[in-house]
Design an enzyme around this catalytic site. Structure first.
Site, PDB file in Angstrom:
ATOM      1  N   LYS A   1     -11.381  -1.475   6.670  1.00  0.00           N
ATOM      2  CA  LYS A   1     -10.016  -1.217   7.568  1.00  0.00           C
ATOM      3  C   LYS A   1     -10.438  -0.530   8.750  1.00  0.00           C
ATOM      4  O   LYS A   1     -11.353   0.357   8.859  1.00  0.00           O
ATOM      5  CB  LYS A   1      -9.512   0.013   6.667  1.00  0.00           C
ATOM      6  CG  LYS A   1      -8.210   0.616   7.084  1.00  0.00           C
ATOM      7  CD  LYS A   1      -7.478   1.275   6.197  1.00  0.00           C
ATOM      8  CE  LYS A   1      -6.156   2.012   6.992  1.00  0.00           C
ATOM      9  NZ  LYS A   1      -5.071   2.185   6.084  1.00  0.00           N
TER      10      LYS A   1
ATOM     11  N   THR B   1      -4.307   5.881   1.874  1.00  0.00           N
ATOM     12  CA  THR B   1      -4.367   7.327   2.189  1.00  0.00           C
ATOM     13  C   THR B   1      -5.567   8.065   1.255  1.00  0.00           C
ATOM     14  O   THR B   1      -5.000   9.251   0.928  1.00  0.00           O
ATOM     15  CB  THR B   1      -3.224   8.098   2.819  1.00  0.00           C
ATOM     16  OG1 THR B   1      -2.535   7.460   3.364  1.00  0.00           O
ATOM     17  CG2 THR B   1      -3.633   9.293   3.681  1.00  0.00           C
TER      18      THR B   1
ATOM     19  N   GLU C   1       0.893  -1.181   0.079  1.00  0.00           N
ATOM     20  CA  GLU C   1      -0.004   0.089  -0.039  1.00  0.00           C
ATOM     21  C   GLU C   1       0.804   1.282  -0.079  1.00  0.00           C
ATOM     22  O   GLU C   1       1.512   1.546   0.998  1.00  0.00           O
ATOM     23  CB  GLU C   1      -0.703   0.140   1.208  1.00  0.00           C
ATOM     24  CG  GLU C   1      -1.740   1.359   1.366  1.00  0.00           C
ATOM     25  CD  GLU C   1      -2.631   1.452   2.624  1.00  0.00           C
ATOM     26  OE1 GLU C   1      -2.693   0.281   3.161  1.00  0.00           O
ATOM     27  OE2 GLU C   1      -2.843   2.516   3.007  1.00  0.00           O
TER      28      GLU C   1
ATOM     29  N   ARG D   1       0.637  10.257   0.889  1.00  0.00           N
ATOM     30  CA  ARG D   1       1.130  11.006   1.715  1.00  0.00           C
ATOM     31  C   ARG D   1       2.397  11.734   1.418  1.00  0.00           C
ATOM     32  O   ARG D   1       3.093  12.527   2.029  1.00  0.00           O
ATOM     33  CB  ARG D   1       1.554  10.248   3.009  1.00  0.00           C
ATOM     34  CG  ARG D   1       0.216   9.835   3.645  1.00  0.00           C
ATOM     35  CD  ARG D   1       0.489   9.185   5.071  1.00  0.00           C
ATOM     36  NE  ARG D   1      -0.647   8.251   5.293  1.00  0.00           N
ATOM     37  CZ  ARG D   1      -0.506   7.685   6.475  1.00  0.00           C
ATOM     38  NH1 ARG D   1       0.232   7.958   7.530  1.00  0.00           N
ATOM     39  NH2 ARG D   1      -1.641   6.789   6.696  1.00  0.00           N
TER      40      ARG D   1
HETATM   41  C1  3PG Z   1      -0.555   4.670   9.306  1.00  0.00           C
HETATM   42  O1  3PG Z   1      -1.287   5.366   9.808  1.00  0.00           O
HETATM   43  O2  3PG Z   1       0.435   5.396   8.929  1.00  0.00           O
HETATM   44  C2  3PG Z   1      -0.881   3.549   9.322  1.00  0.00           C
HETATM   45  O3  3PG Z   1      -2.157   3.122   9.739  1.00  0.00           O
HETATM   46  C3  3PG Z   1       0.257   2.624   9.789  1.00  0.00           C
HETATM   47  O4  3PG Z   1       0.181   2.646  11.095  1.00  0.00           O
HETATM   48  P1  3PG Z   1       1.468   2.142  11.818  1.00  0.00           P
HETATM   49  O5  3PG Z   1       2.661   3.013  11.676  1.00  0.00           O
HETATM   50  O6  3PG Z   1       0.848   2.140  13.494  1.00  0.00           O
HETATM   51  O7  3PG Z   1       1.634   0.968  11.417  1.00  0.00           O
END
Ligand code: 3PG
Length: 214
Positions: free
Chosen positions: A127, A67, A39, A43
């Site tokens: 999710k 995202t 994924e 970002r």
């Molecule tokens: C995020 O918000 O970056 C993802 O949900 C991943 O979360 P994590 O860094 O706790 O694995």
């Protein structure tokens, strides 16, 4: 809802990639560790280029866009070649855009009401985000009572120490997490290190016992 692409891994690396030229090498490092889905989150400014590179050059990797929070982004990730999109939440316009585009979509939820709203729109795989803040394992167990047919991809706060517990939960299809692609390893292009992390996660998780498709 539109069926998900098939993949074997029950761990989905959640990636913020600042250098799209790393994408193909990273995809191979994950595949070498037994992970066939990634994924790439929207970002970073390089995200779409990274998705495009993996979609073009590594067809054995299922590349997902993460995202995705605005309907307008759906066209961009489709054009880049994403085979799946995930979102931290759910909006009507986003659902409509994904459906209209024929793009498999996993919306994010955090409460029973949001799960029910998503179910009304035909989603059976959601999710759970942010999973730890939503209550983690206890929340998943609680949701399995009234909403037993819904399956989840918890993301946020998953790491090697709790991975096995999450995957053992019967309403968990697979999990997402950023621990497989630490920024320092990406910066150092430590592909062997990332393969080792992927291999460890694969060993803990094993193959999916059934299709993660909705
Ligand atoms: C995020 O918000 O970056 C993802 O949900 C991943 O979360 P994590 O860094 O706790 O694995």
């Amino acid at each position: 809802m539109i069926a998900l692409p098939r993949f074997q891994s029950r761990v989905v690396p959640v990636i913020a990639l600042h250098d799209a030229t790393q994408a193909v090498r990273l995809a191979h490092a994950l595949l070498d560790g037994g992970i066939d889905v990634m994924e790439i989150t929207l970002r970073t400014p390089q995200a779409l280029q990274a998705i495009e590179a993996v979609a073009r050059d590594v067809p054995q990797m299922v590349v997902a866009a993460g995202t995705v929070t605005r309907a307008a982004e759906v066209a961009s990730v489709c054009a880049a070649g994403a085979r799946l999109a995930l979102s931290p939440g759910l909006t009507q316009t986003l659902v409509r855009a994904a459906c209209d585009a024929g793009l498999p979509f996993i919306p994010g939820v955090m409460t029973p009401g949001e799960v029910m709203a998503a179910r009304e729109q035909g989603f059976g795989l959601l999710k759970l985000f942010p999973a730890a803040q939503a209550g983690g394992l206890a929340m998943l167990q609680a949701l399995a009572g009234p909403l037993p047919e819904i399956r989840f991809c918890p993301t946020g706060g998953i790491h090697p120490d709790n991975l096995g517990s999450y995957l053992a939960q019967r309403n968990v299809a697979f999990v997402g997490g950023s621990w497989l692609t630490p920024p320092d390893m990406l910066a150092k292009r430590d592909w062997a290190g990332i393969t080792a992390l992927a291999r460890a996660a694969s060993a803990l998780s094993g193959p999916a016992t059934d299709s993660p498709a909705t």
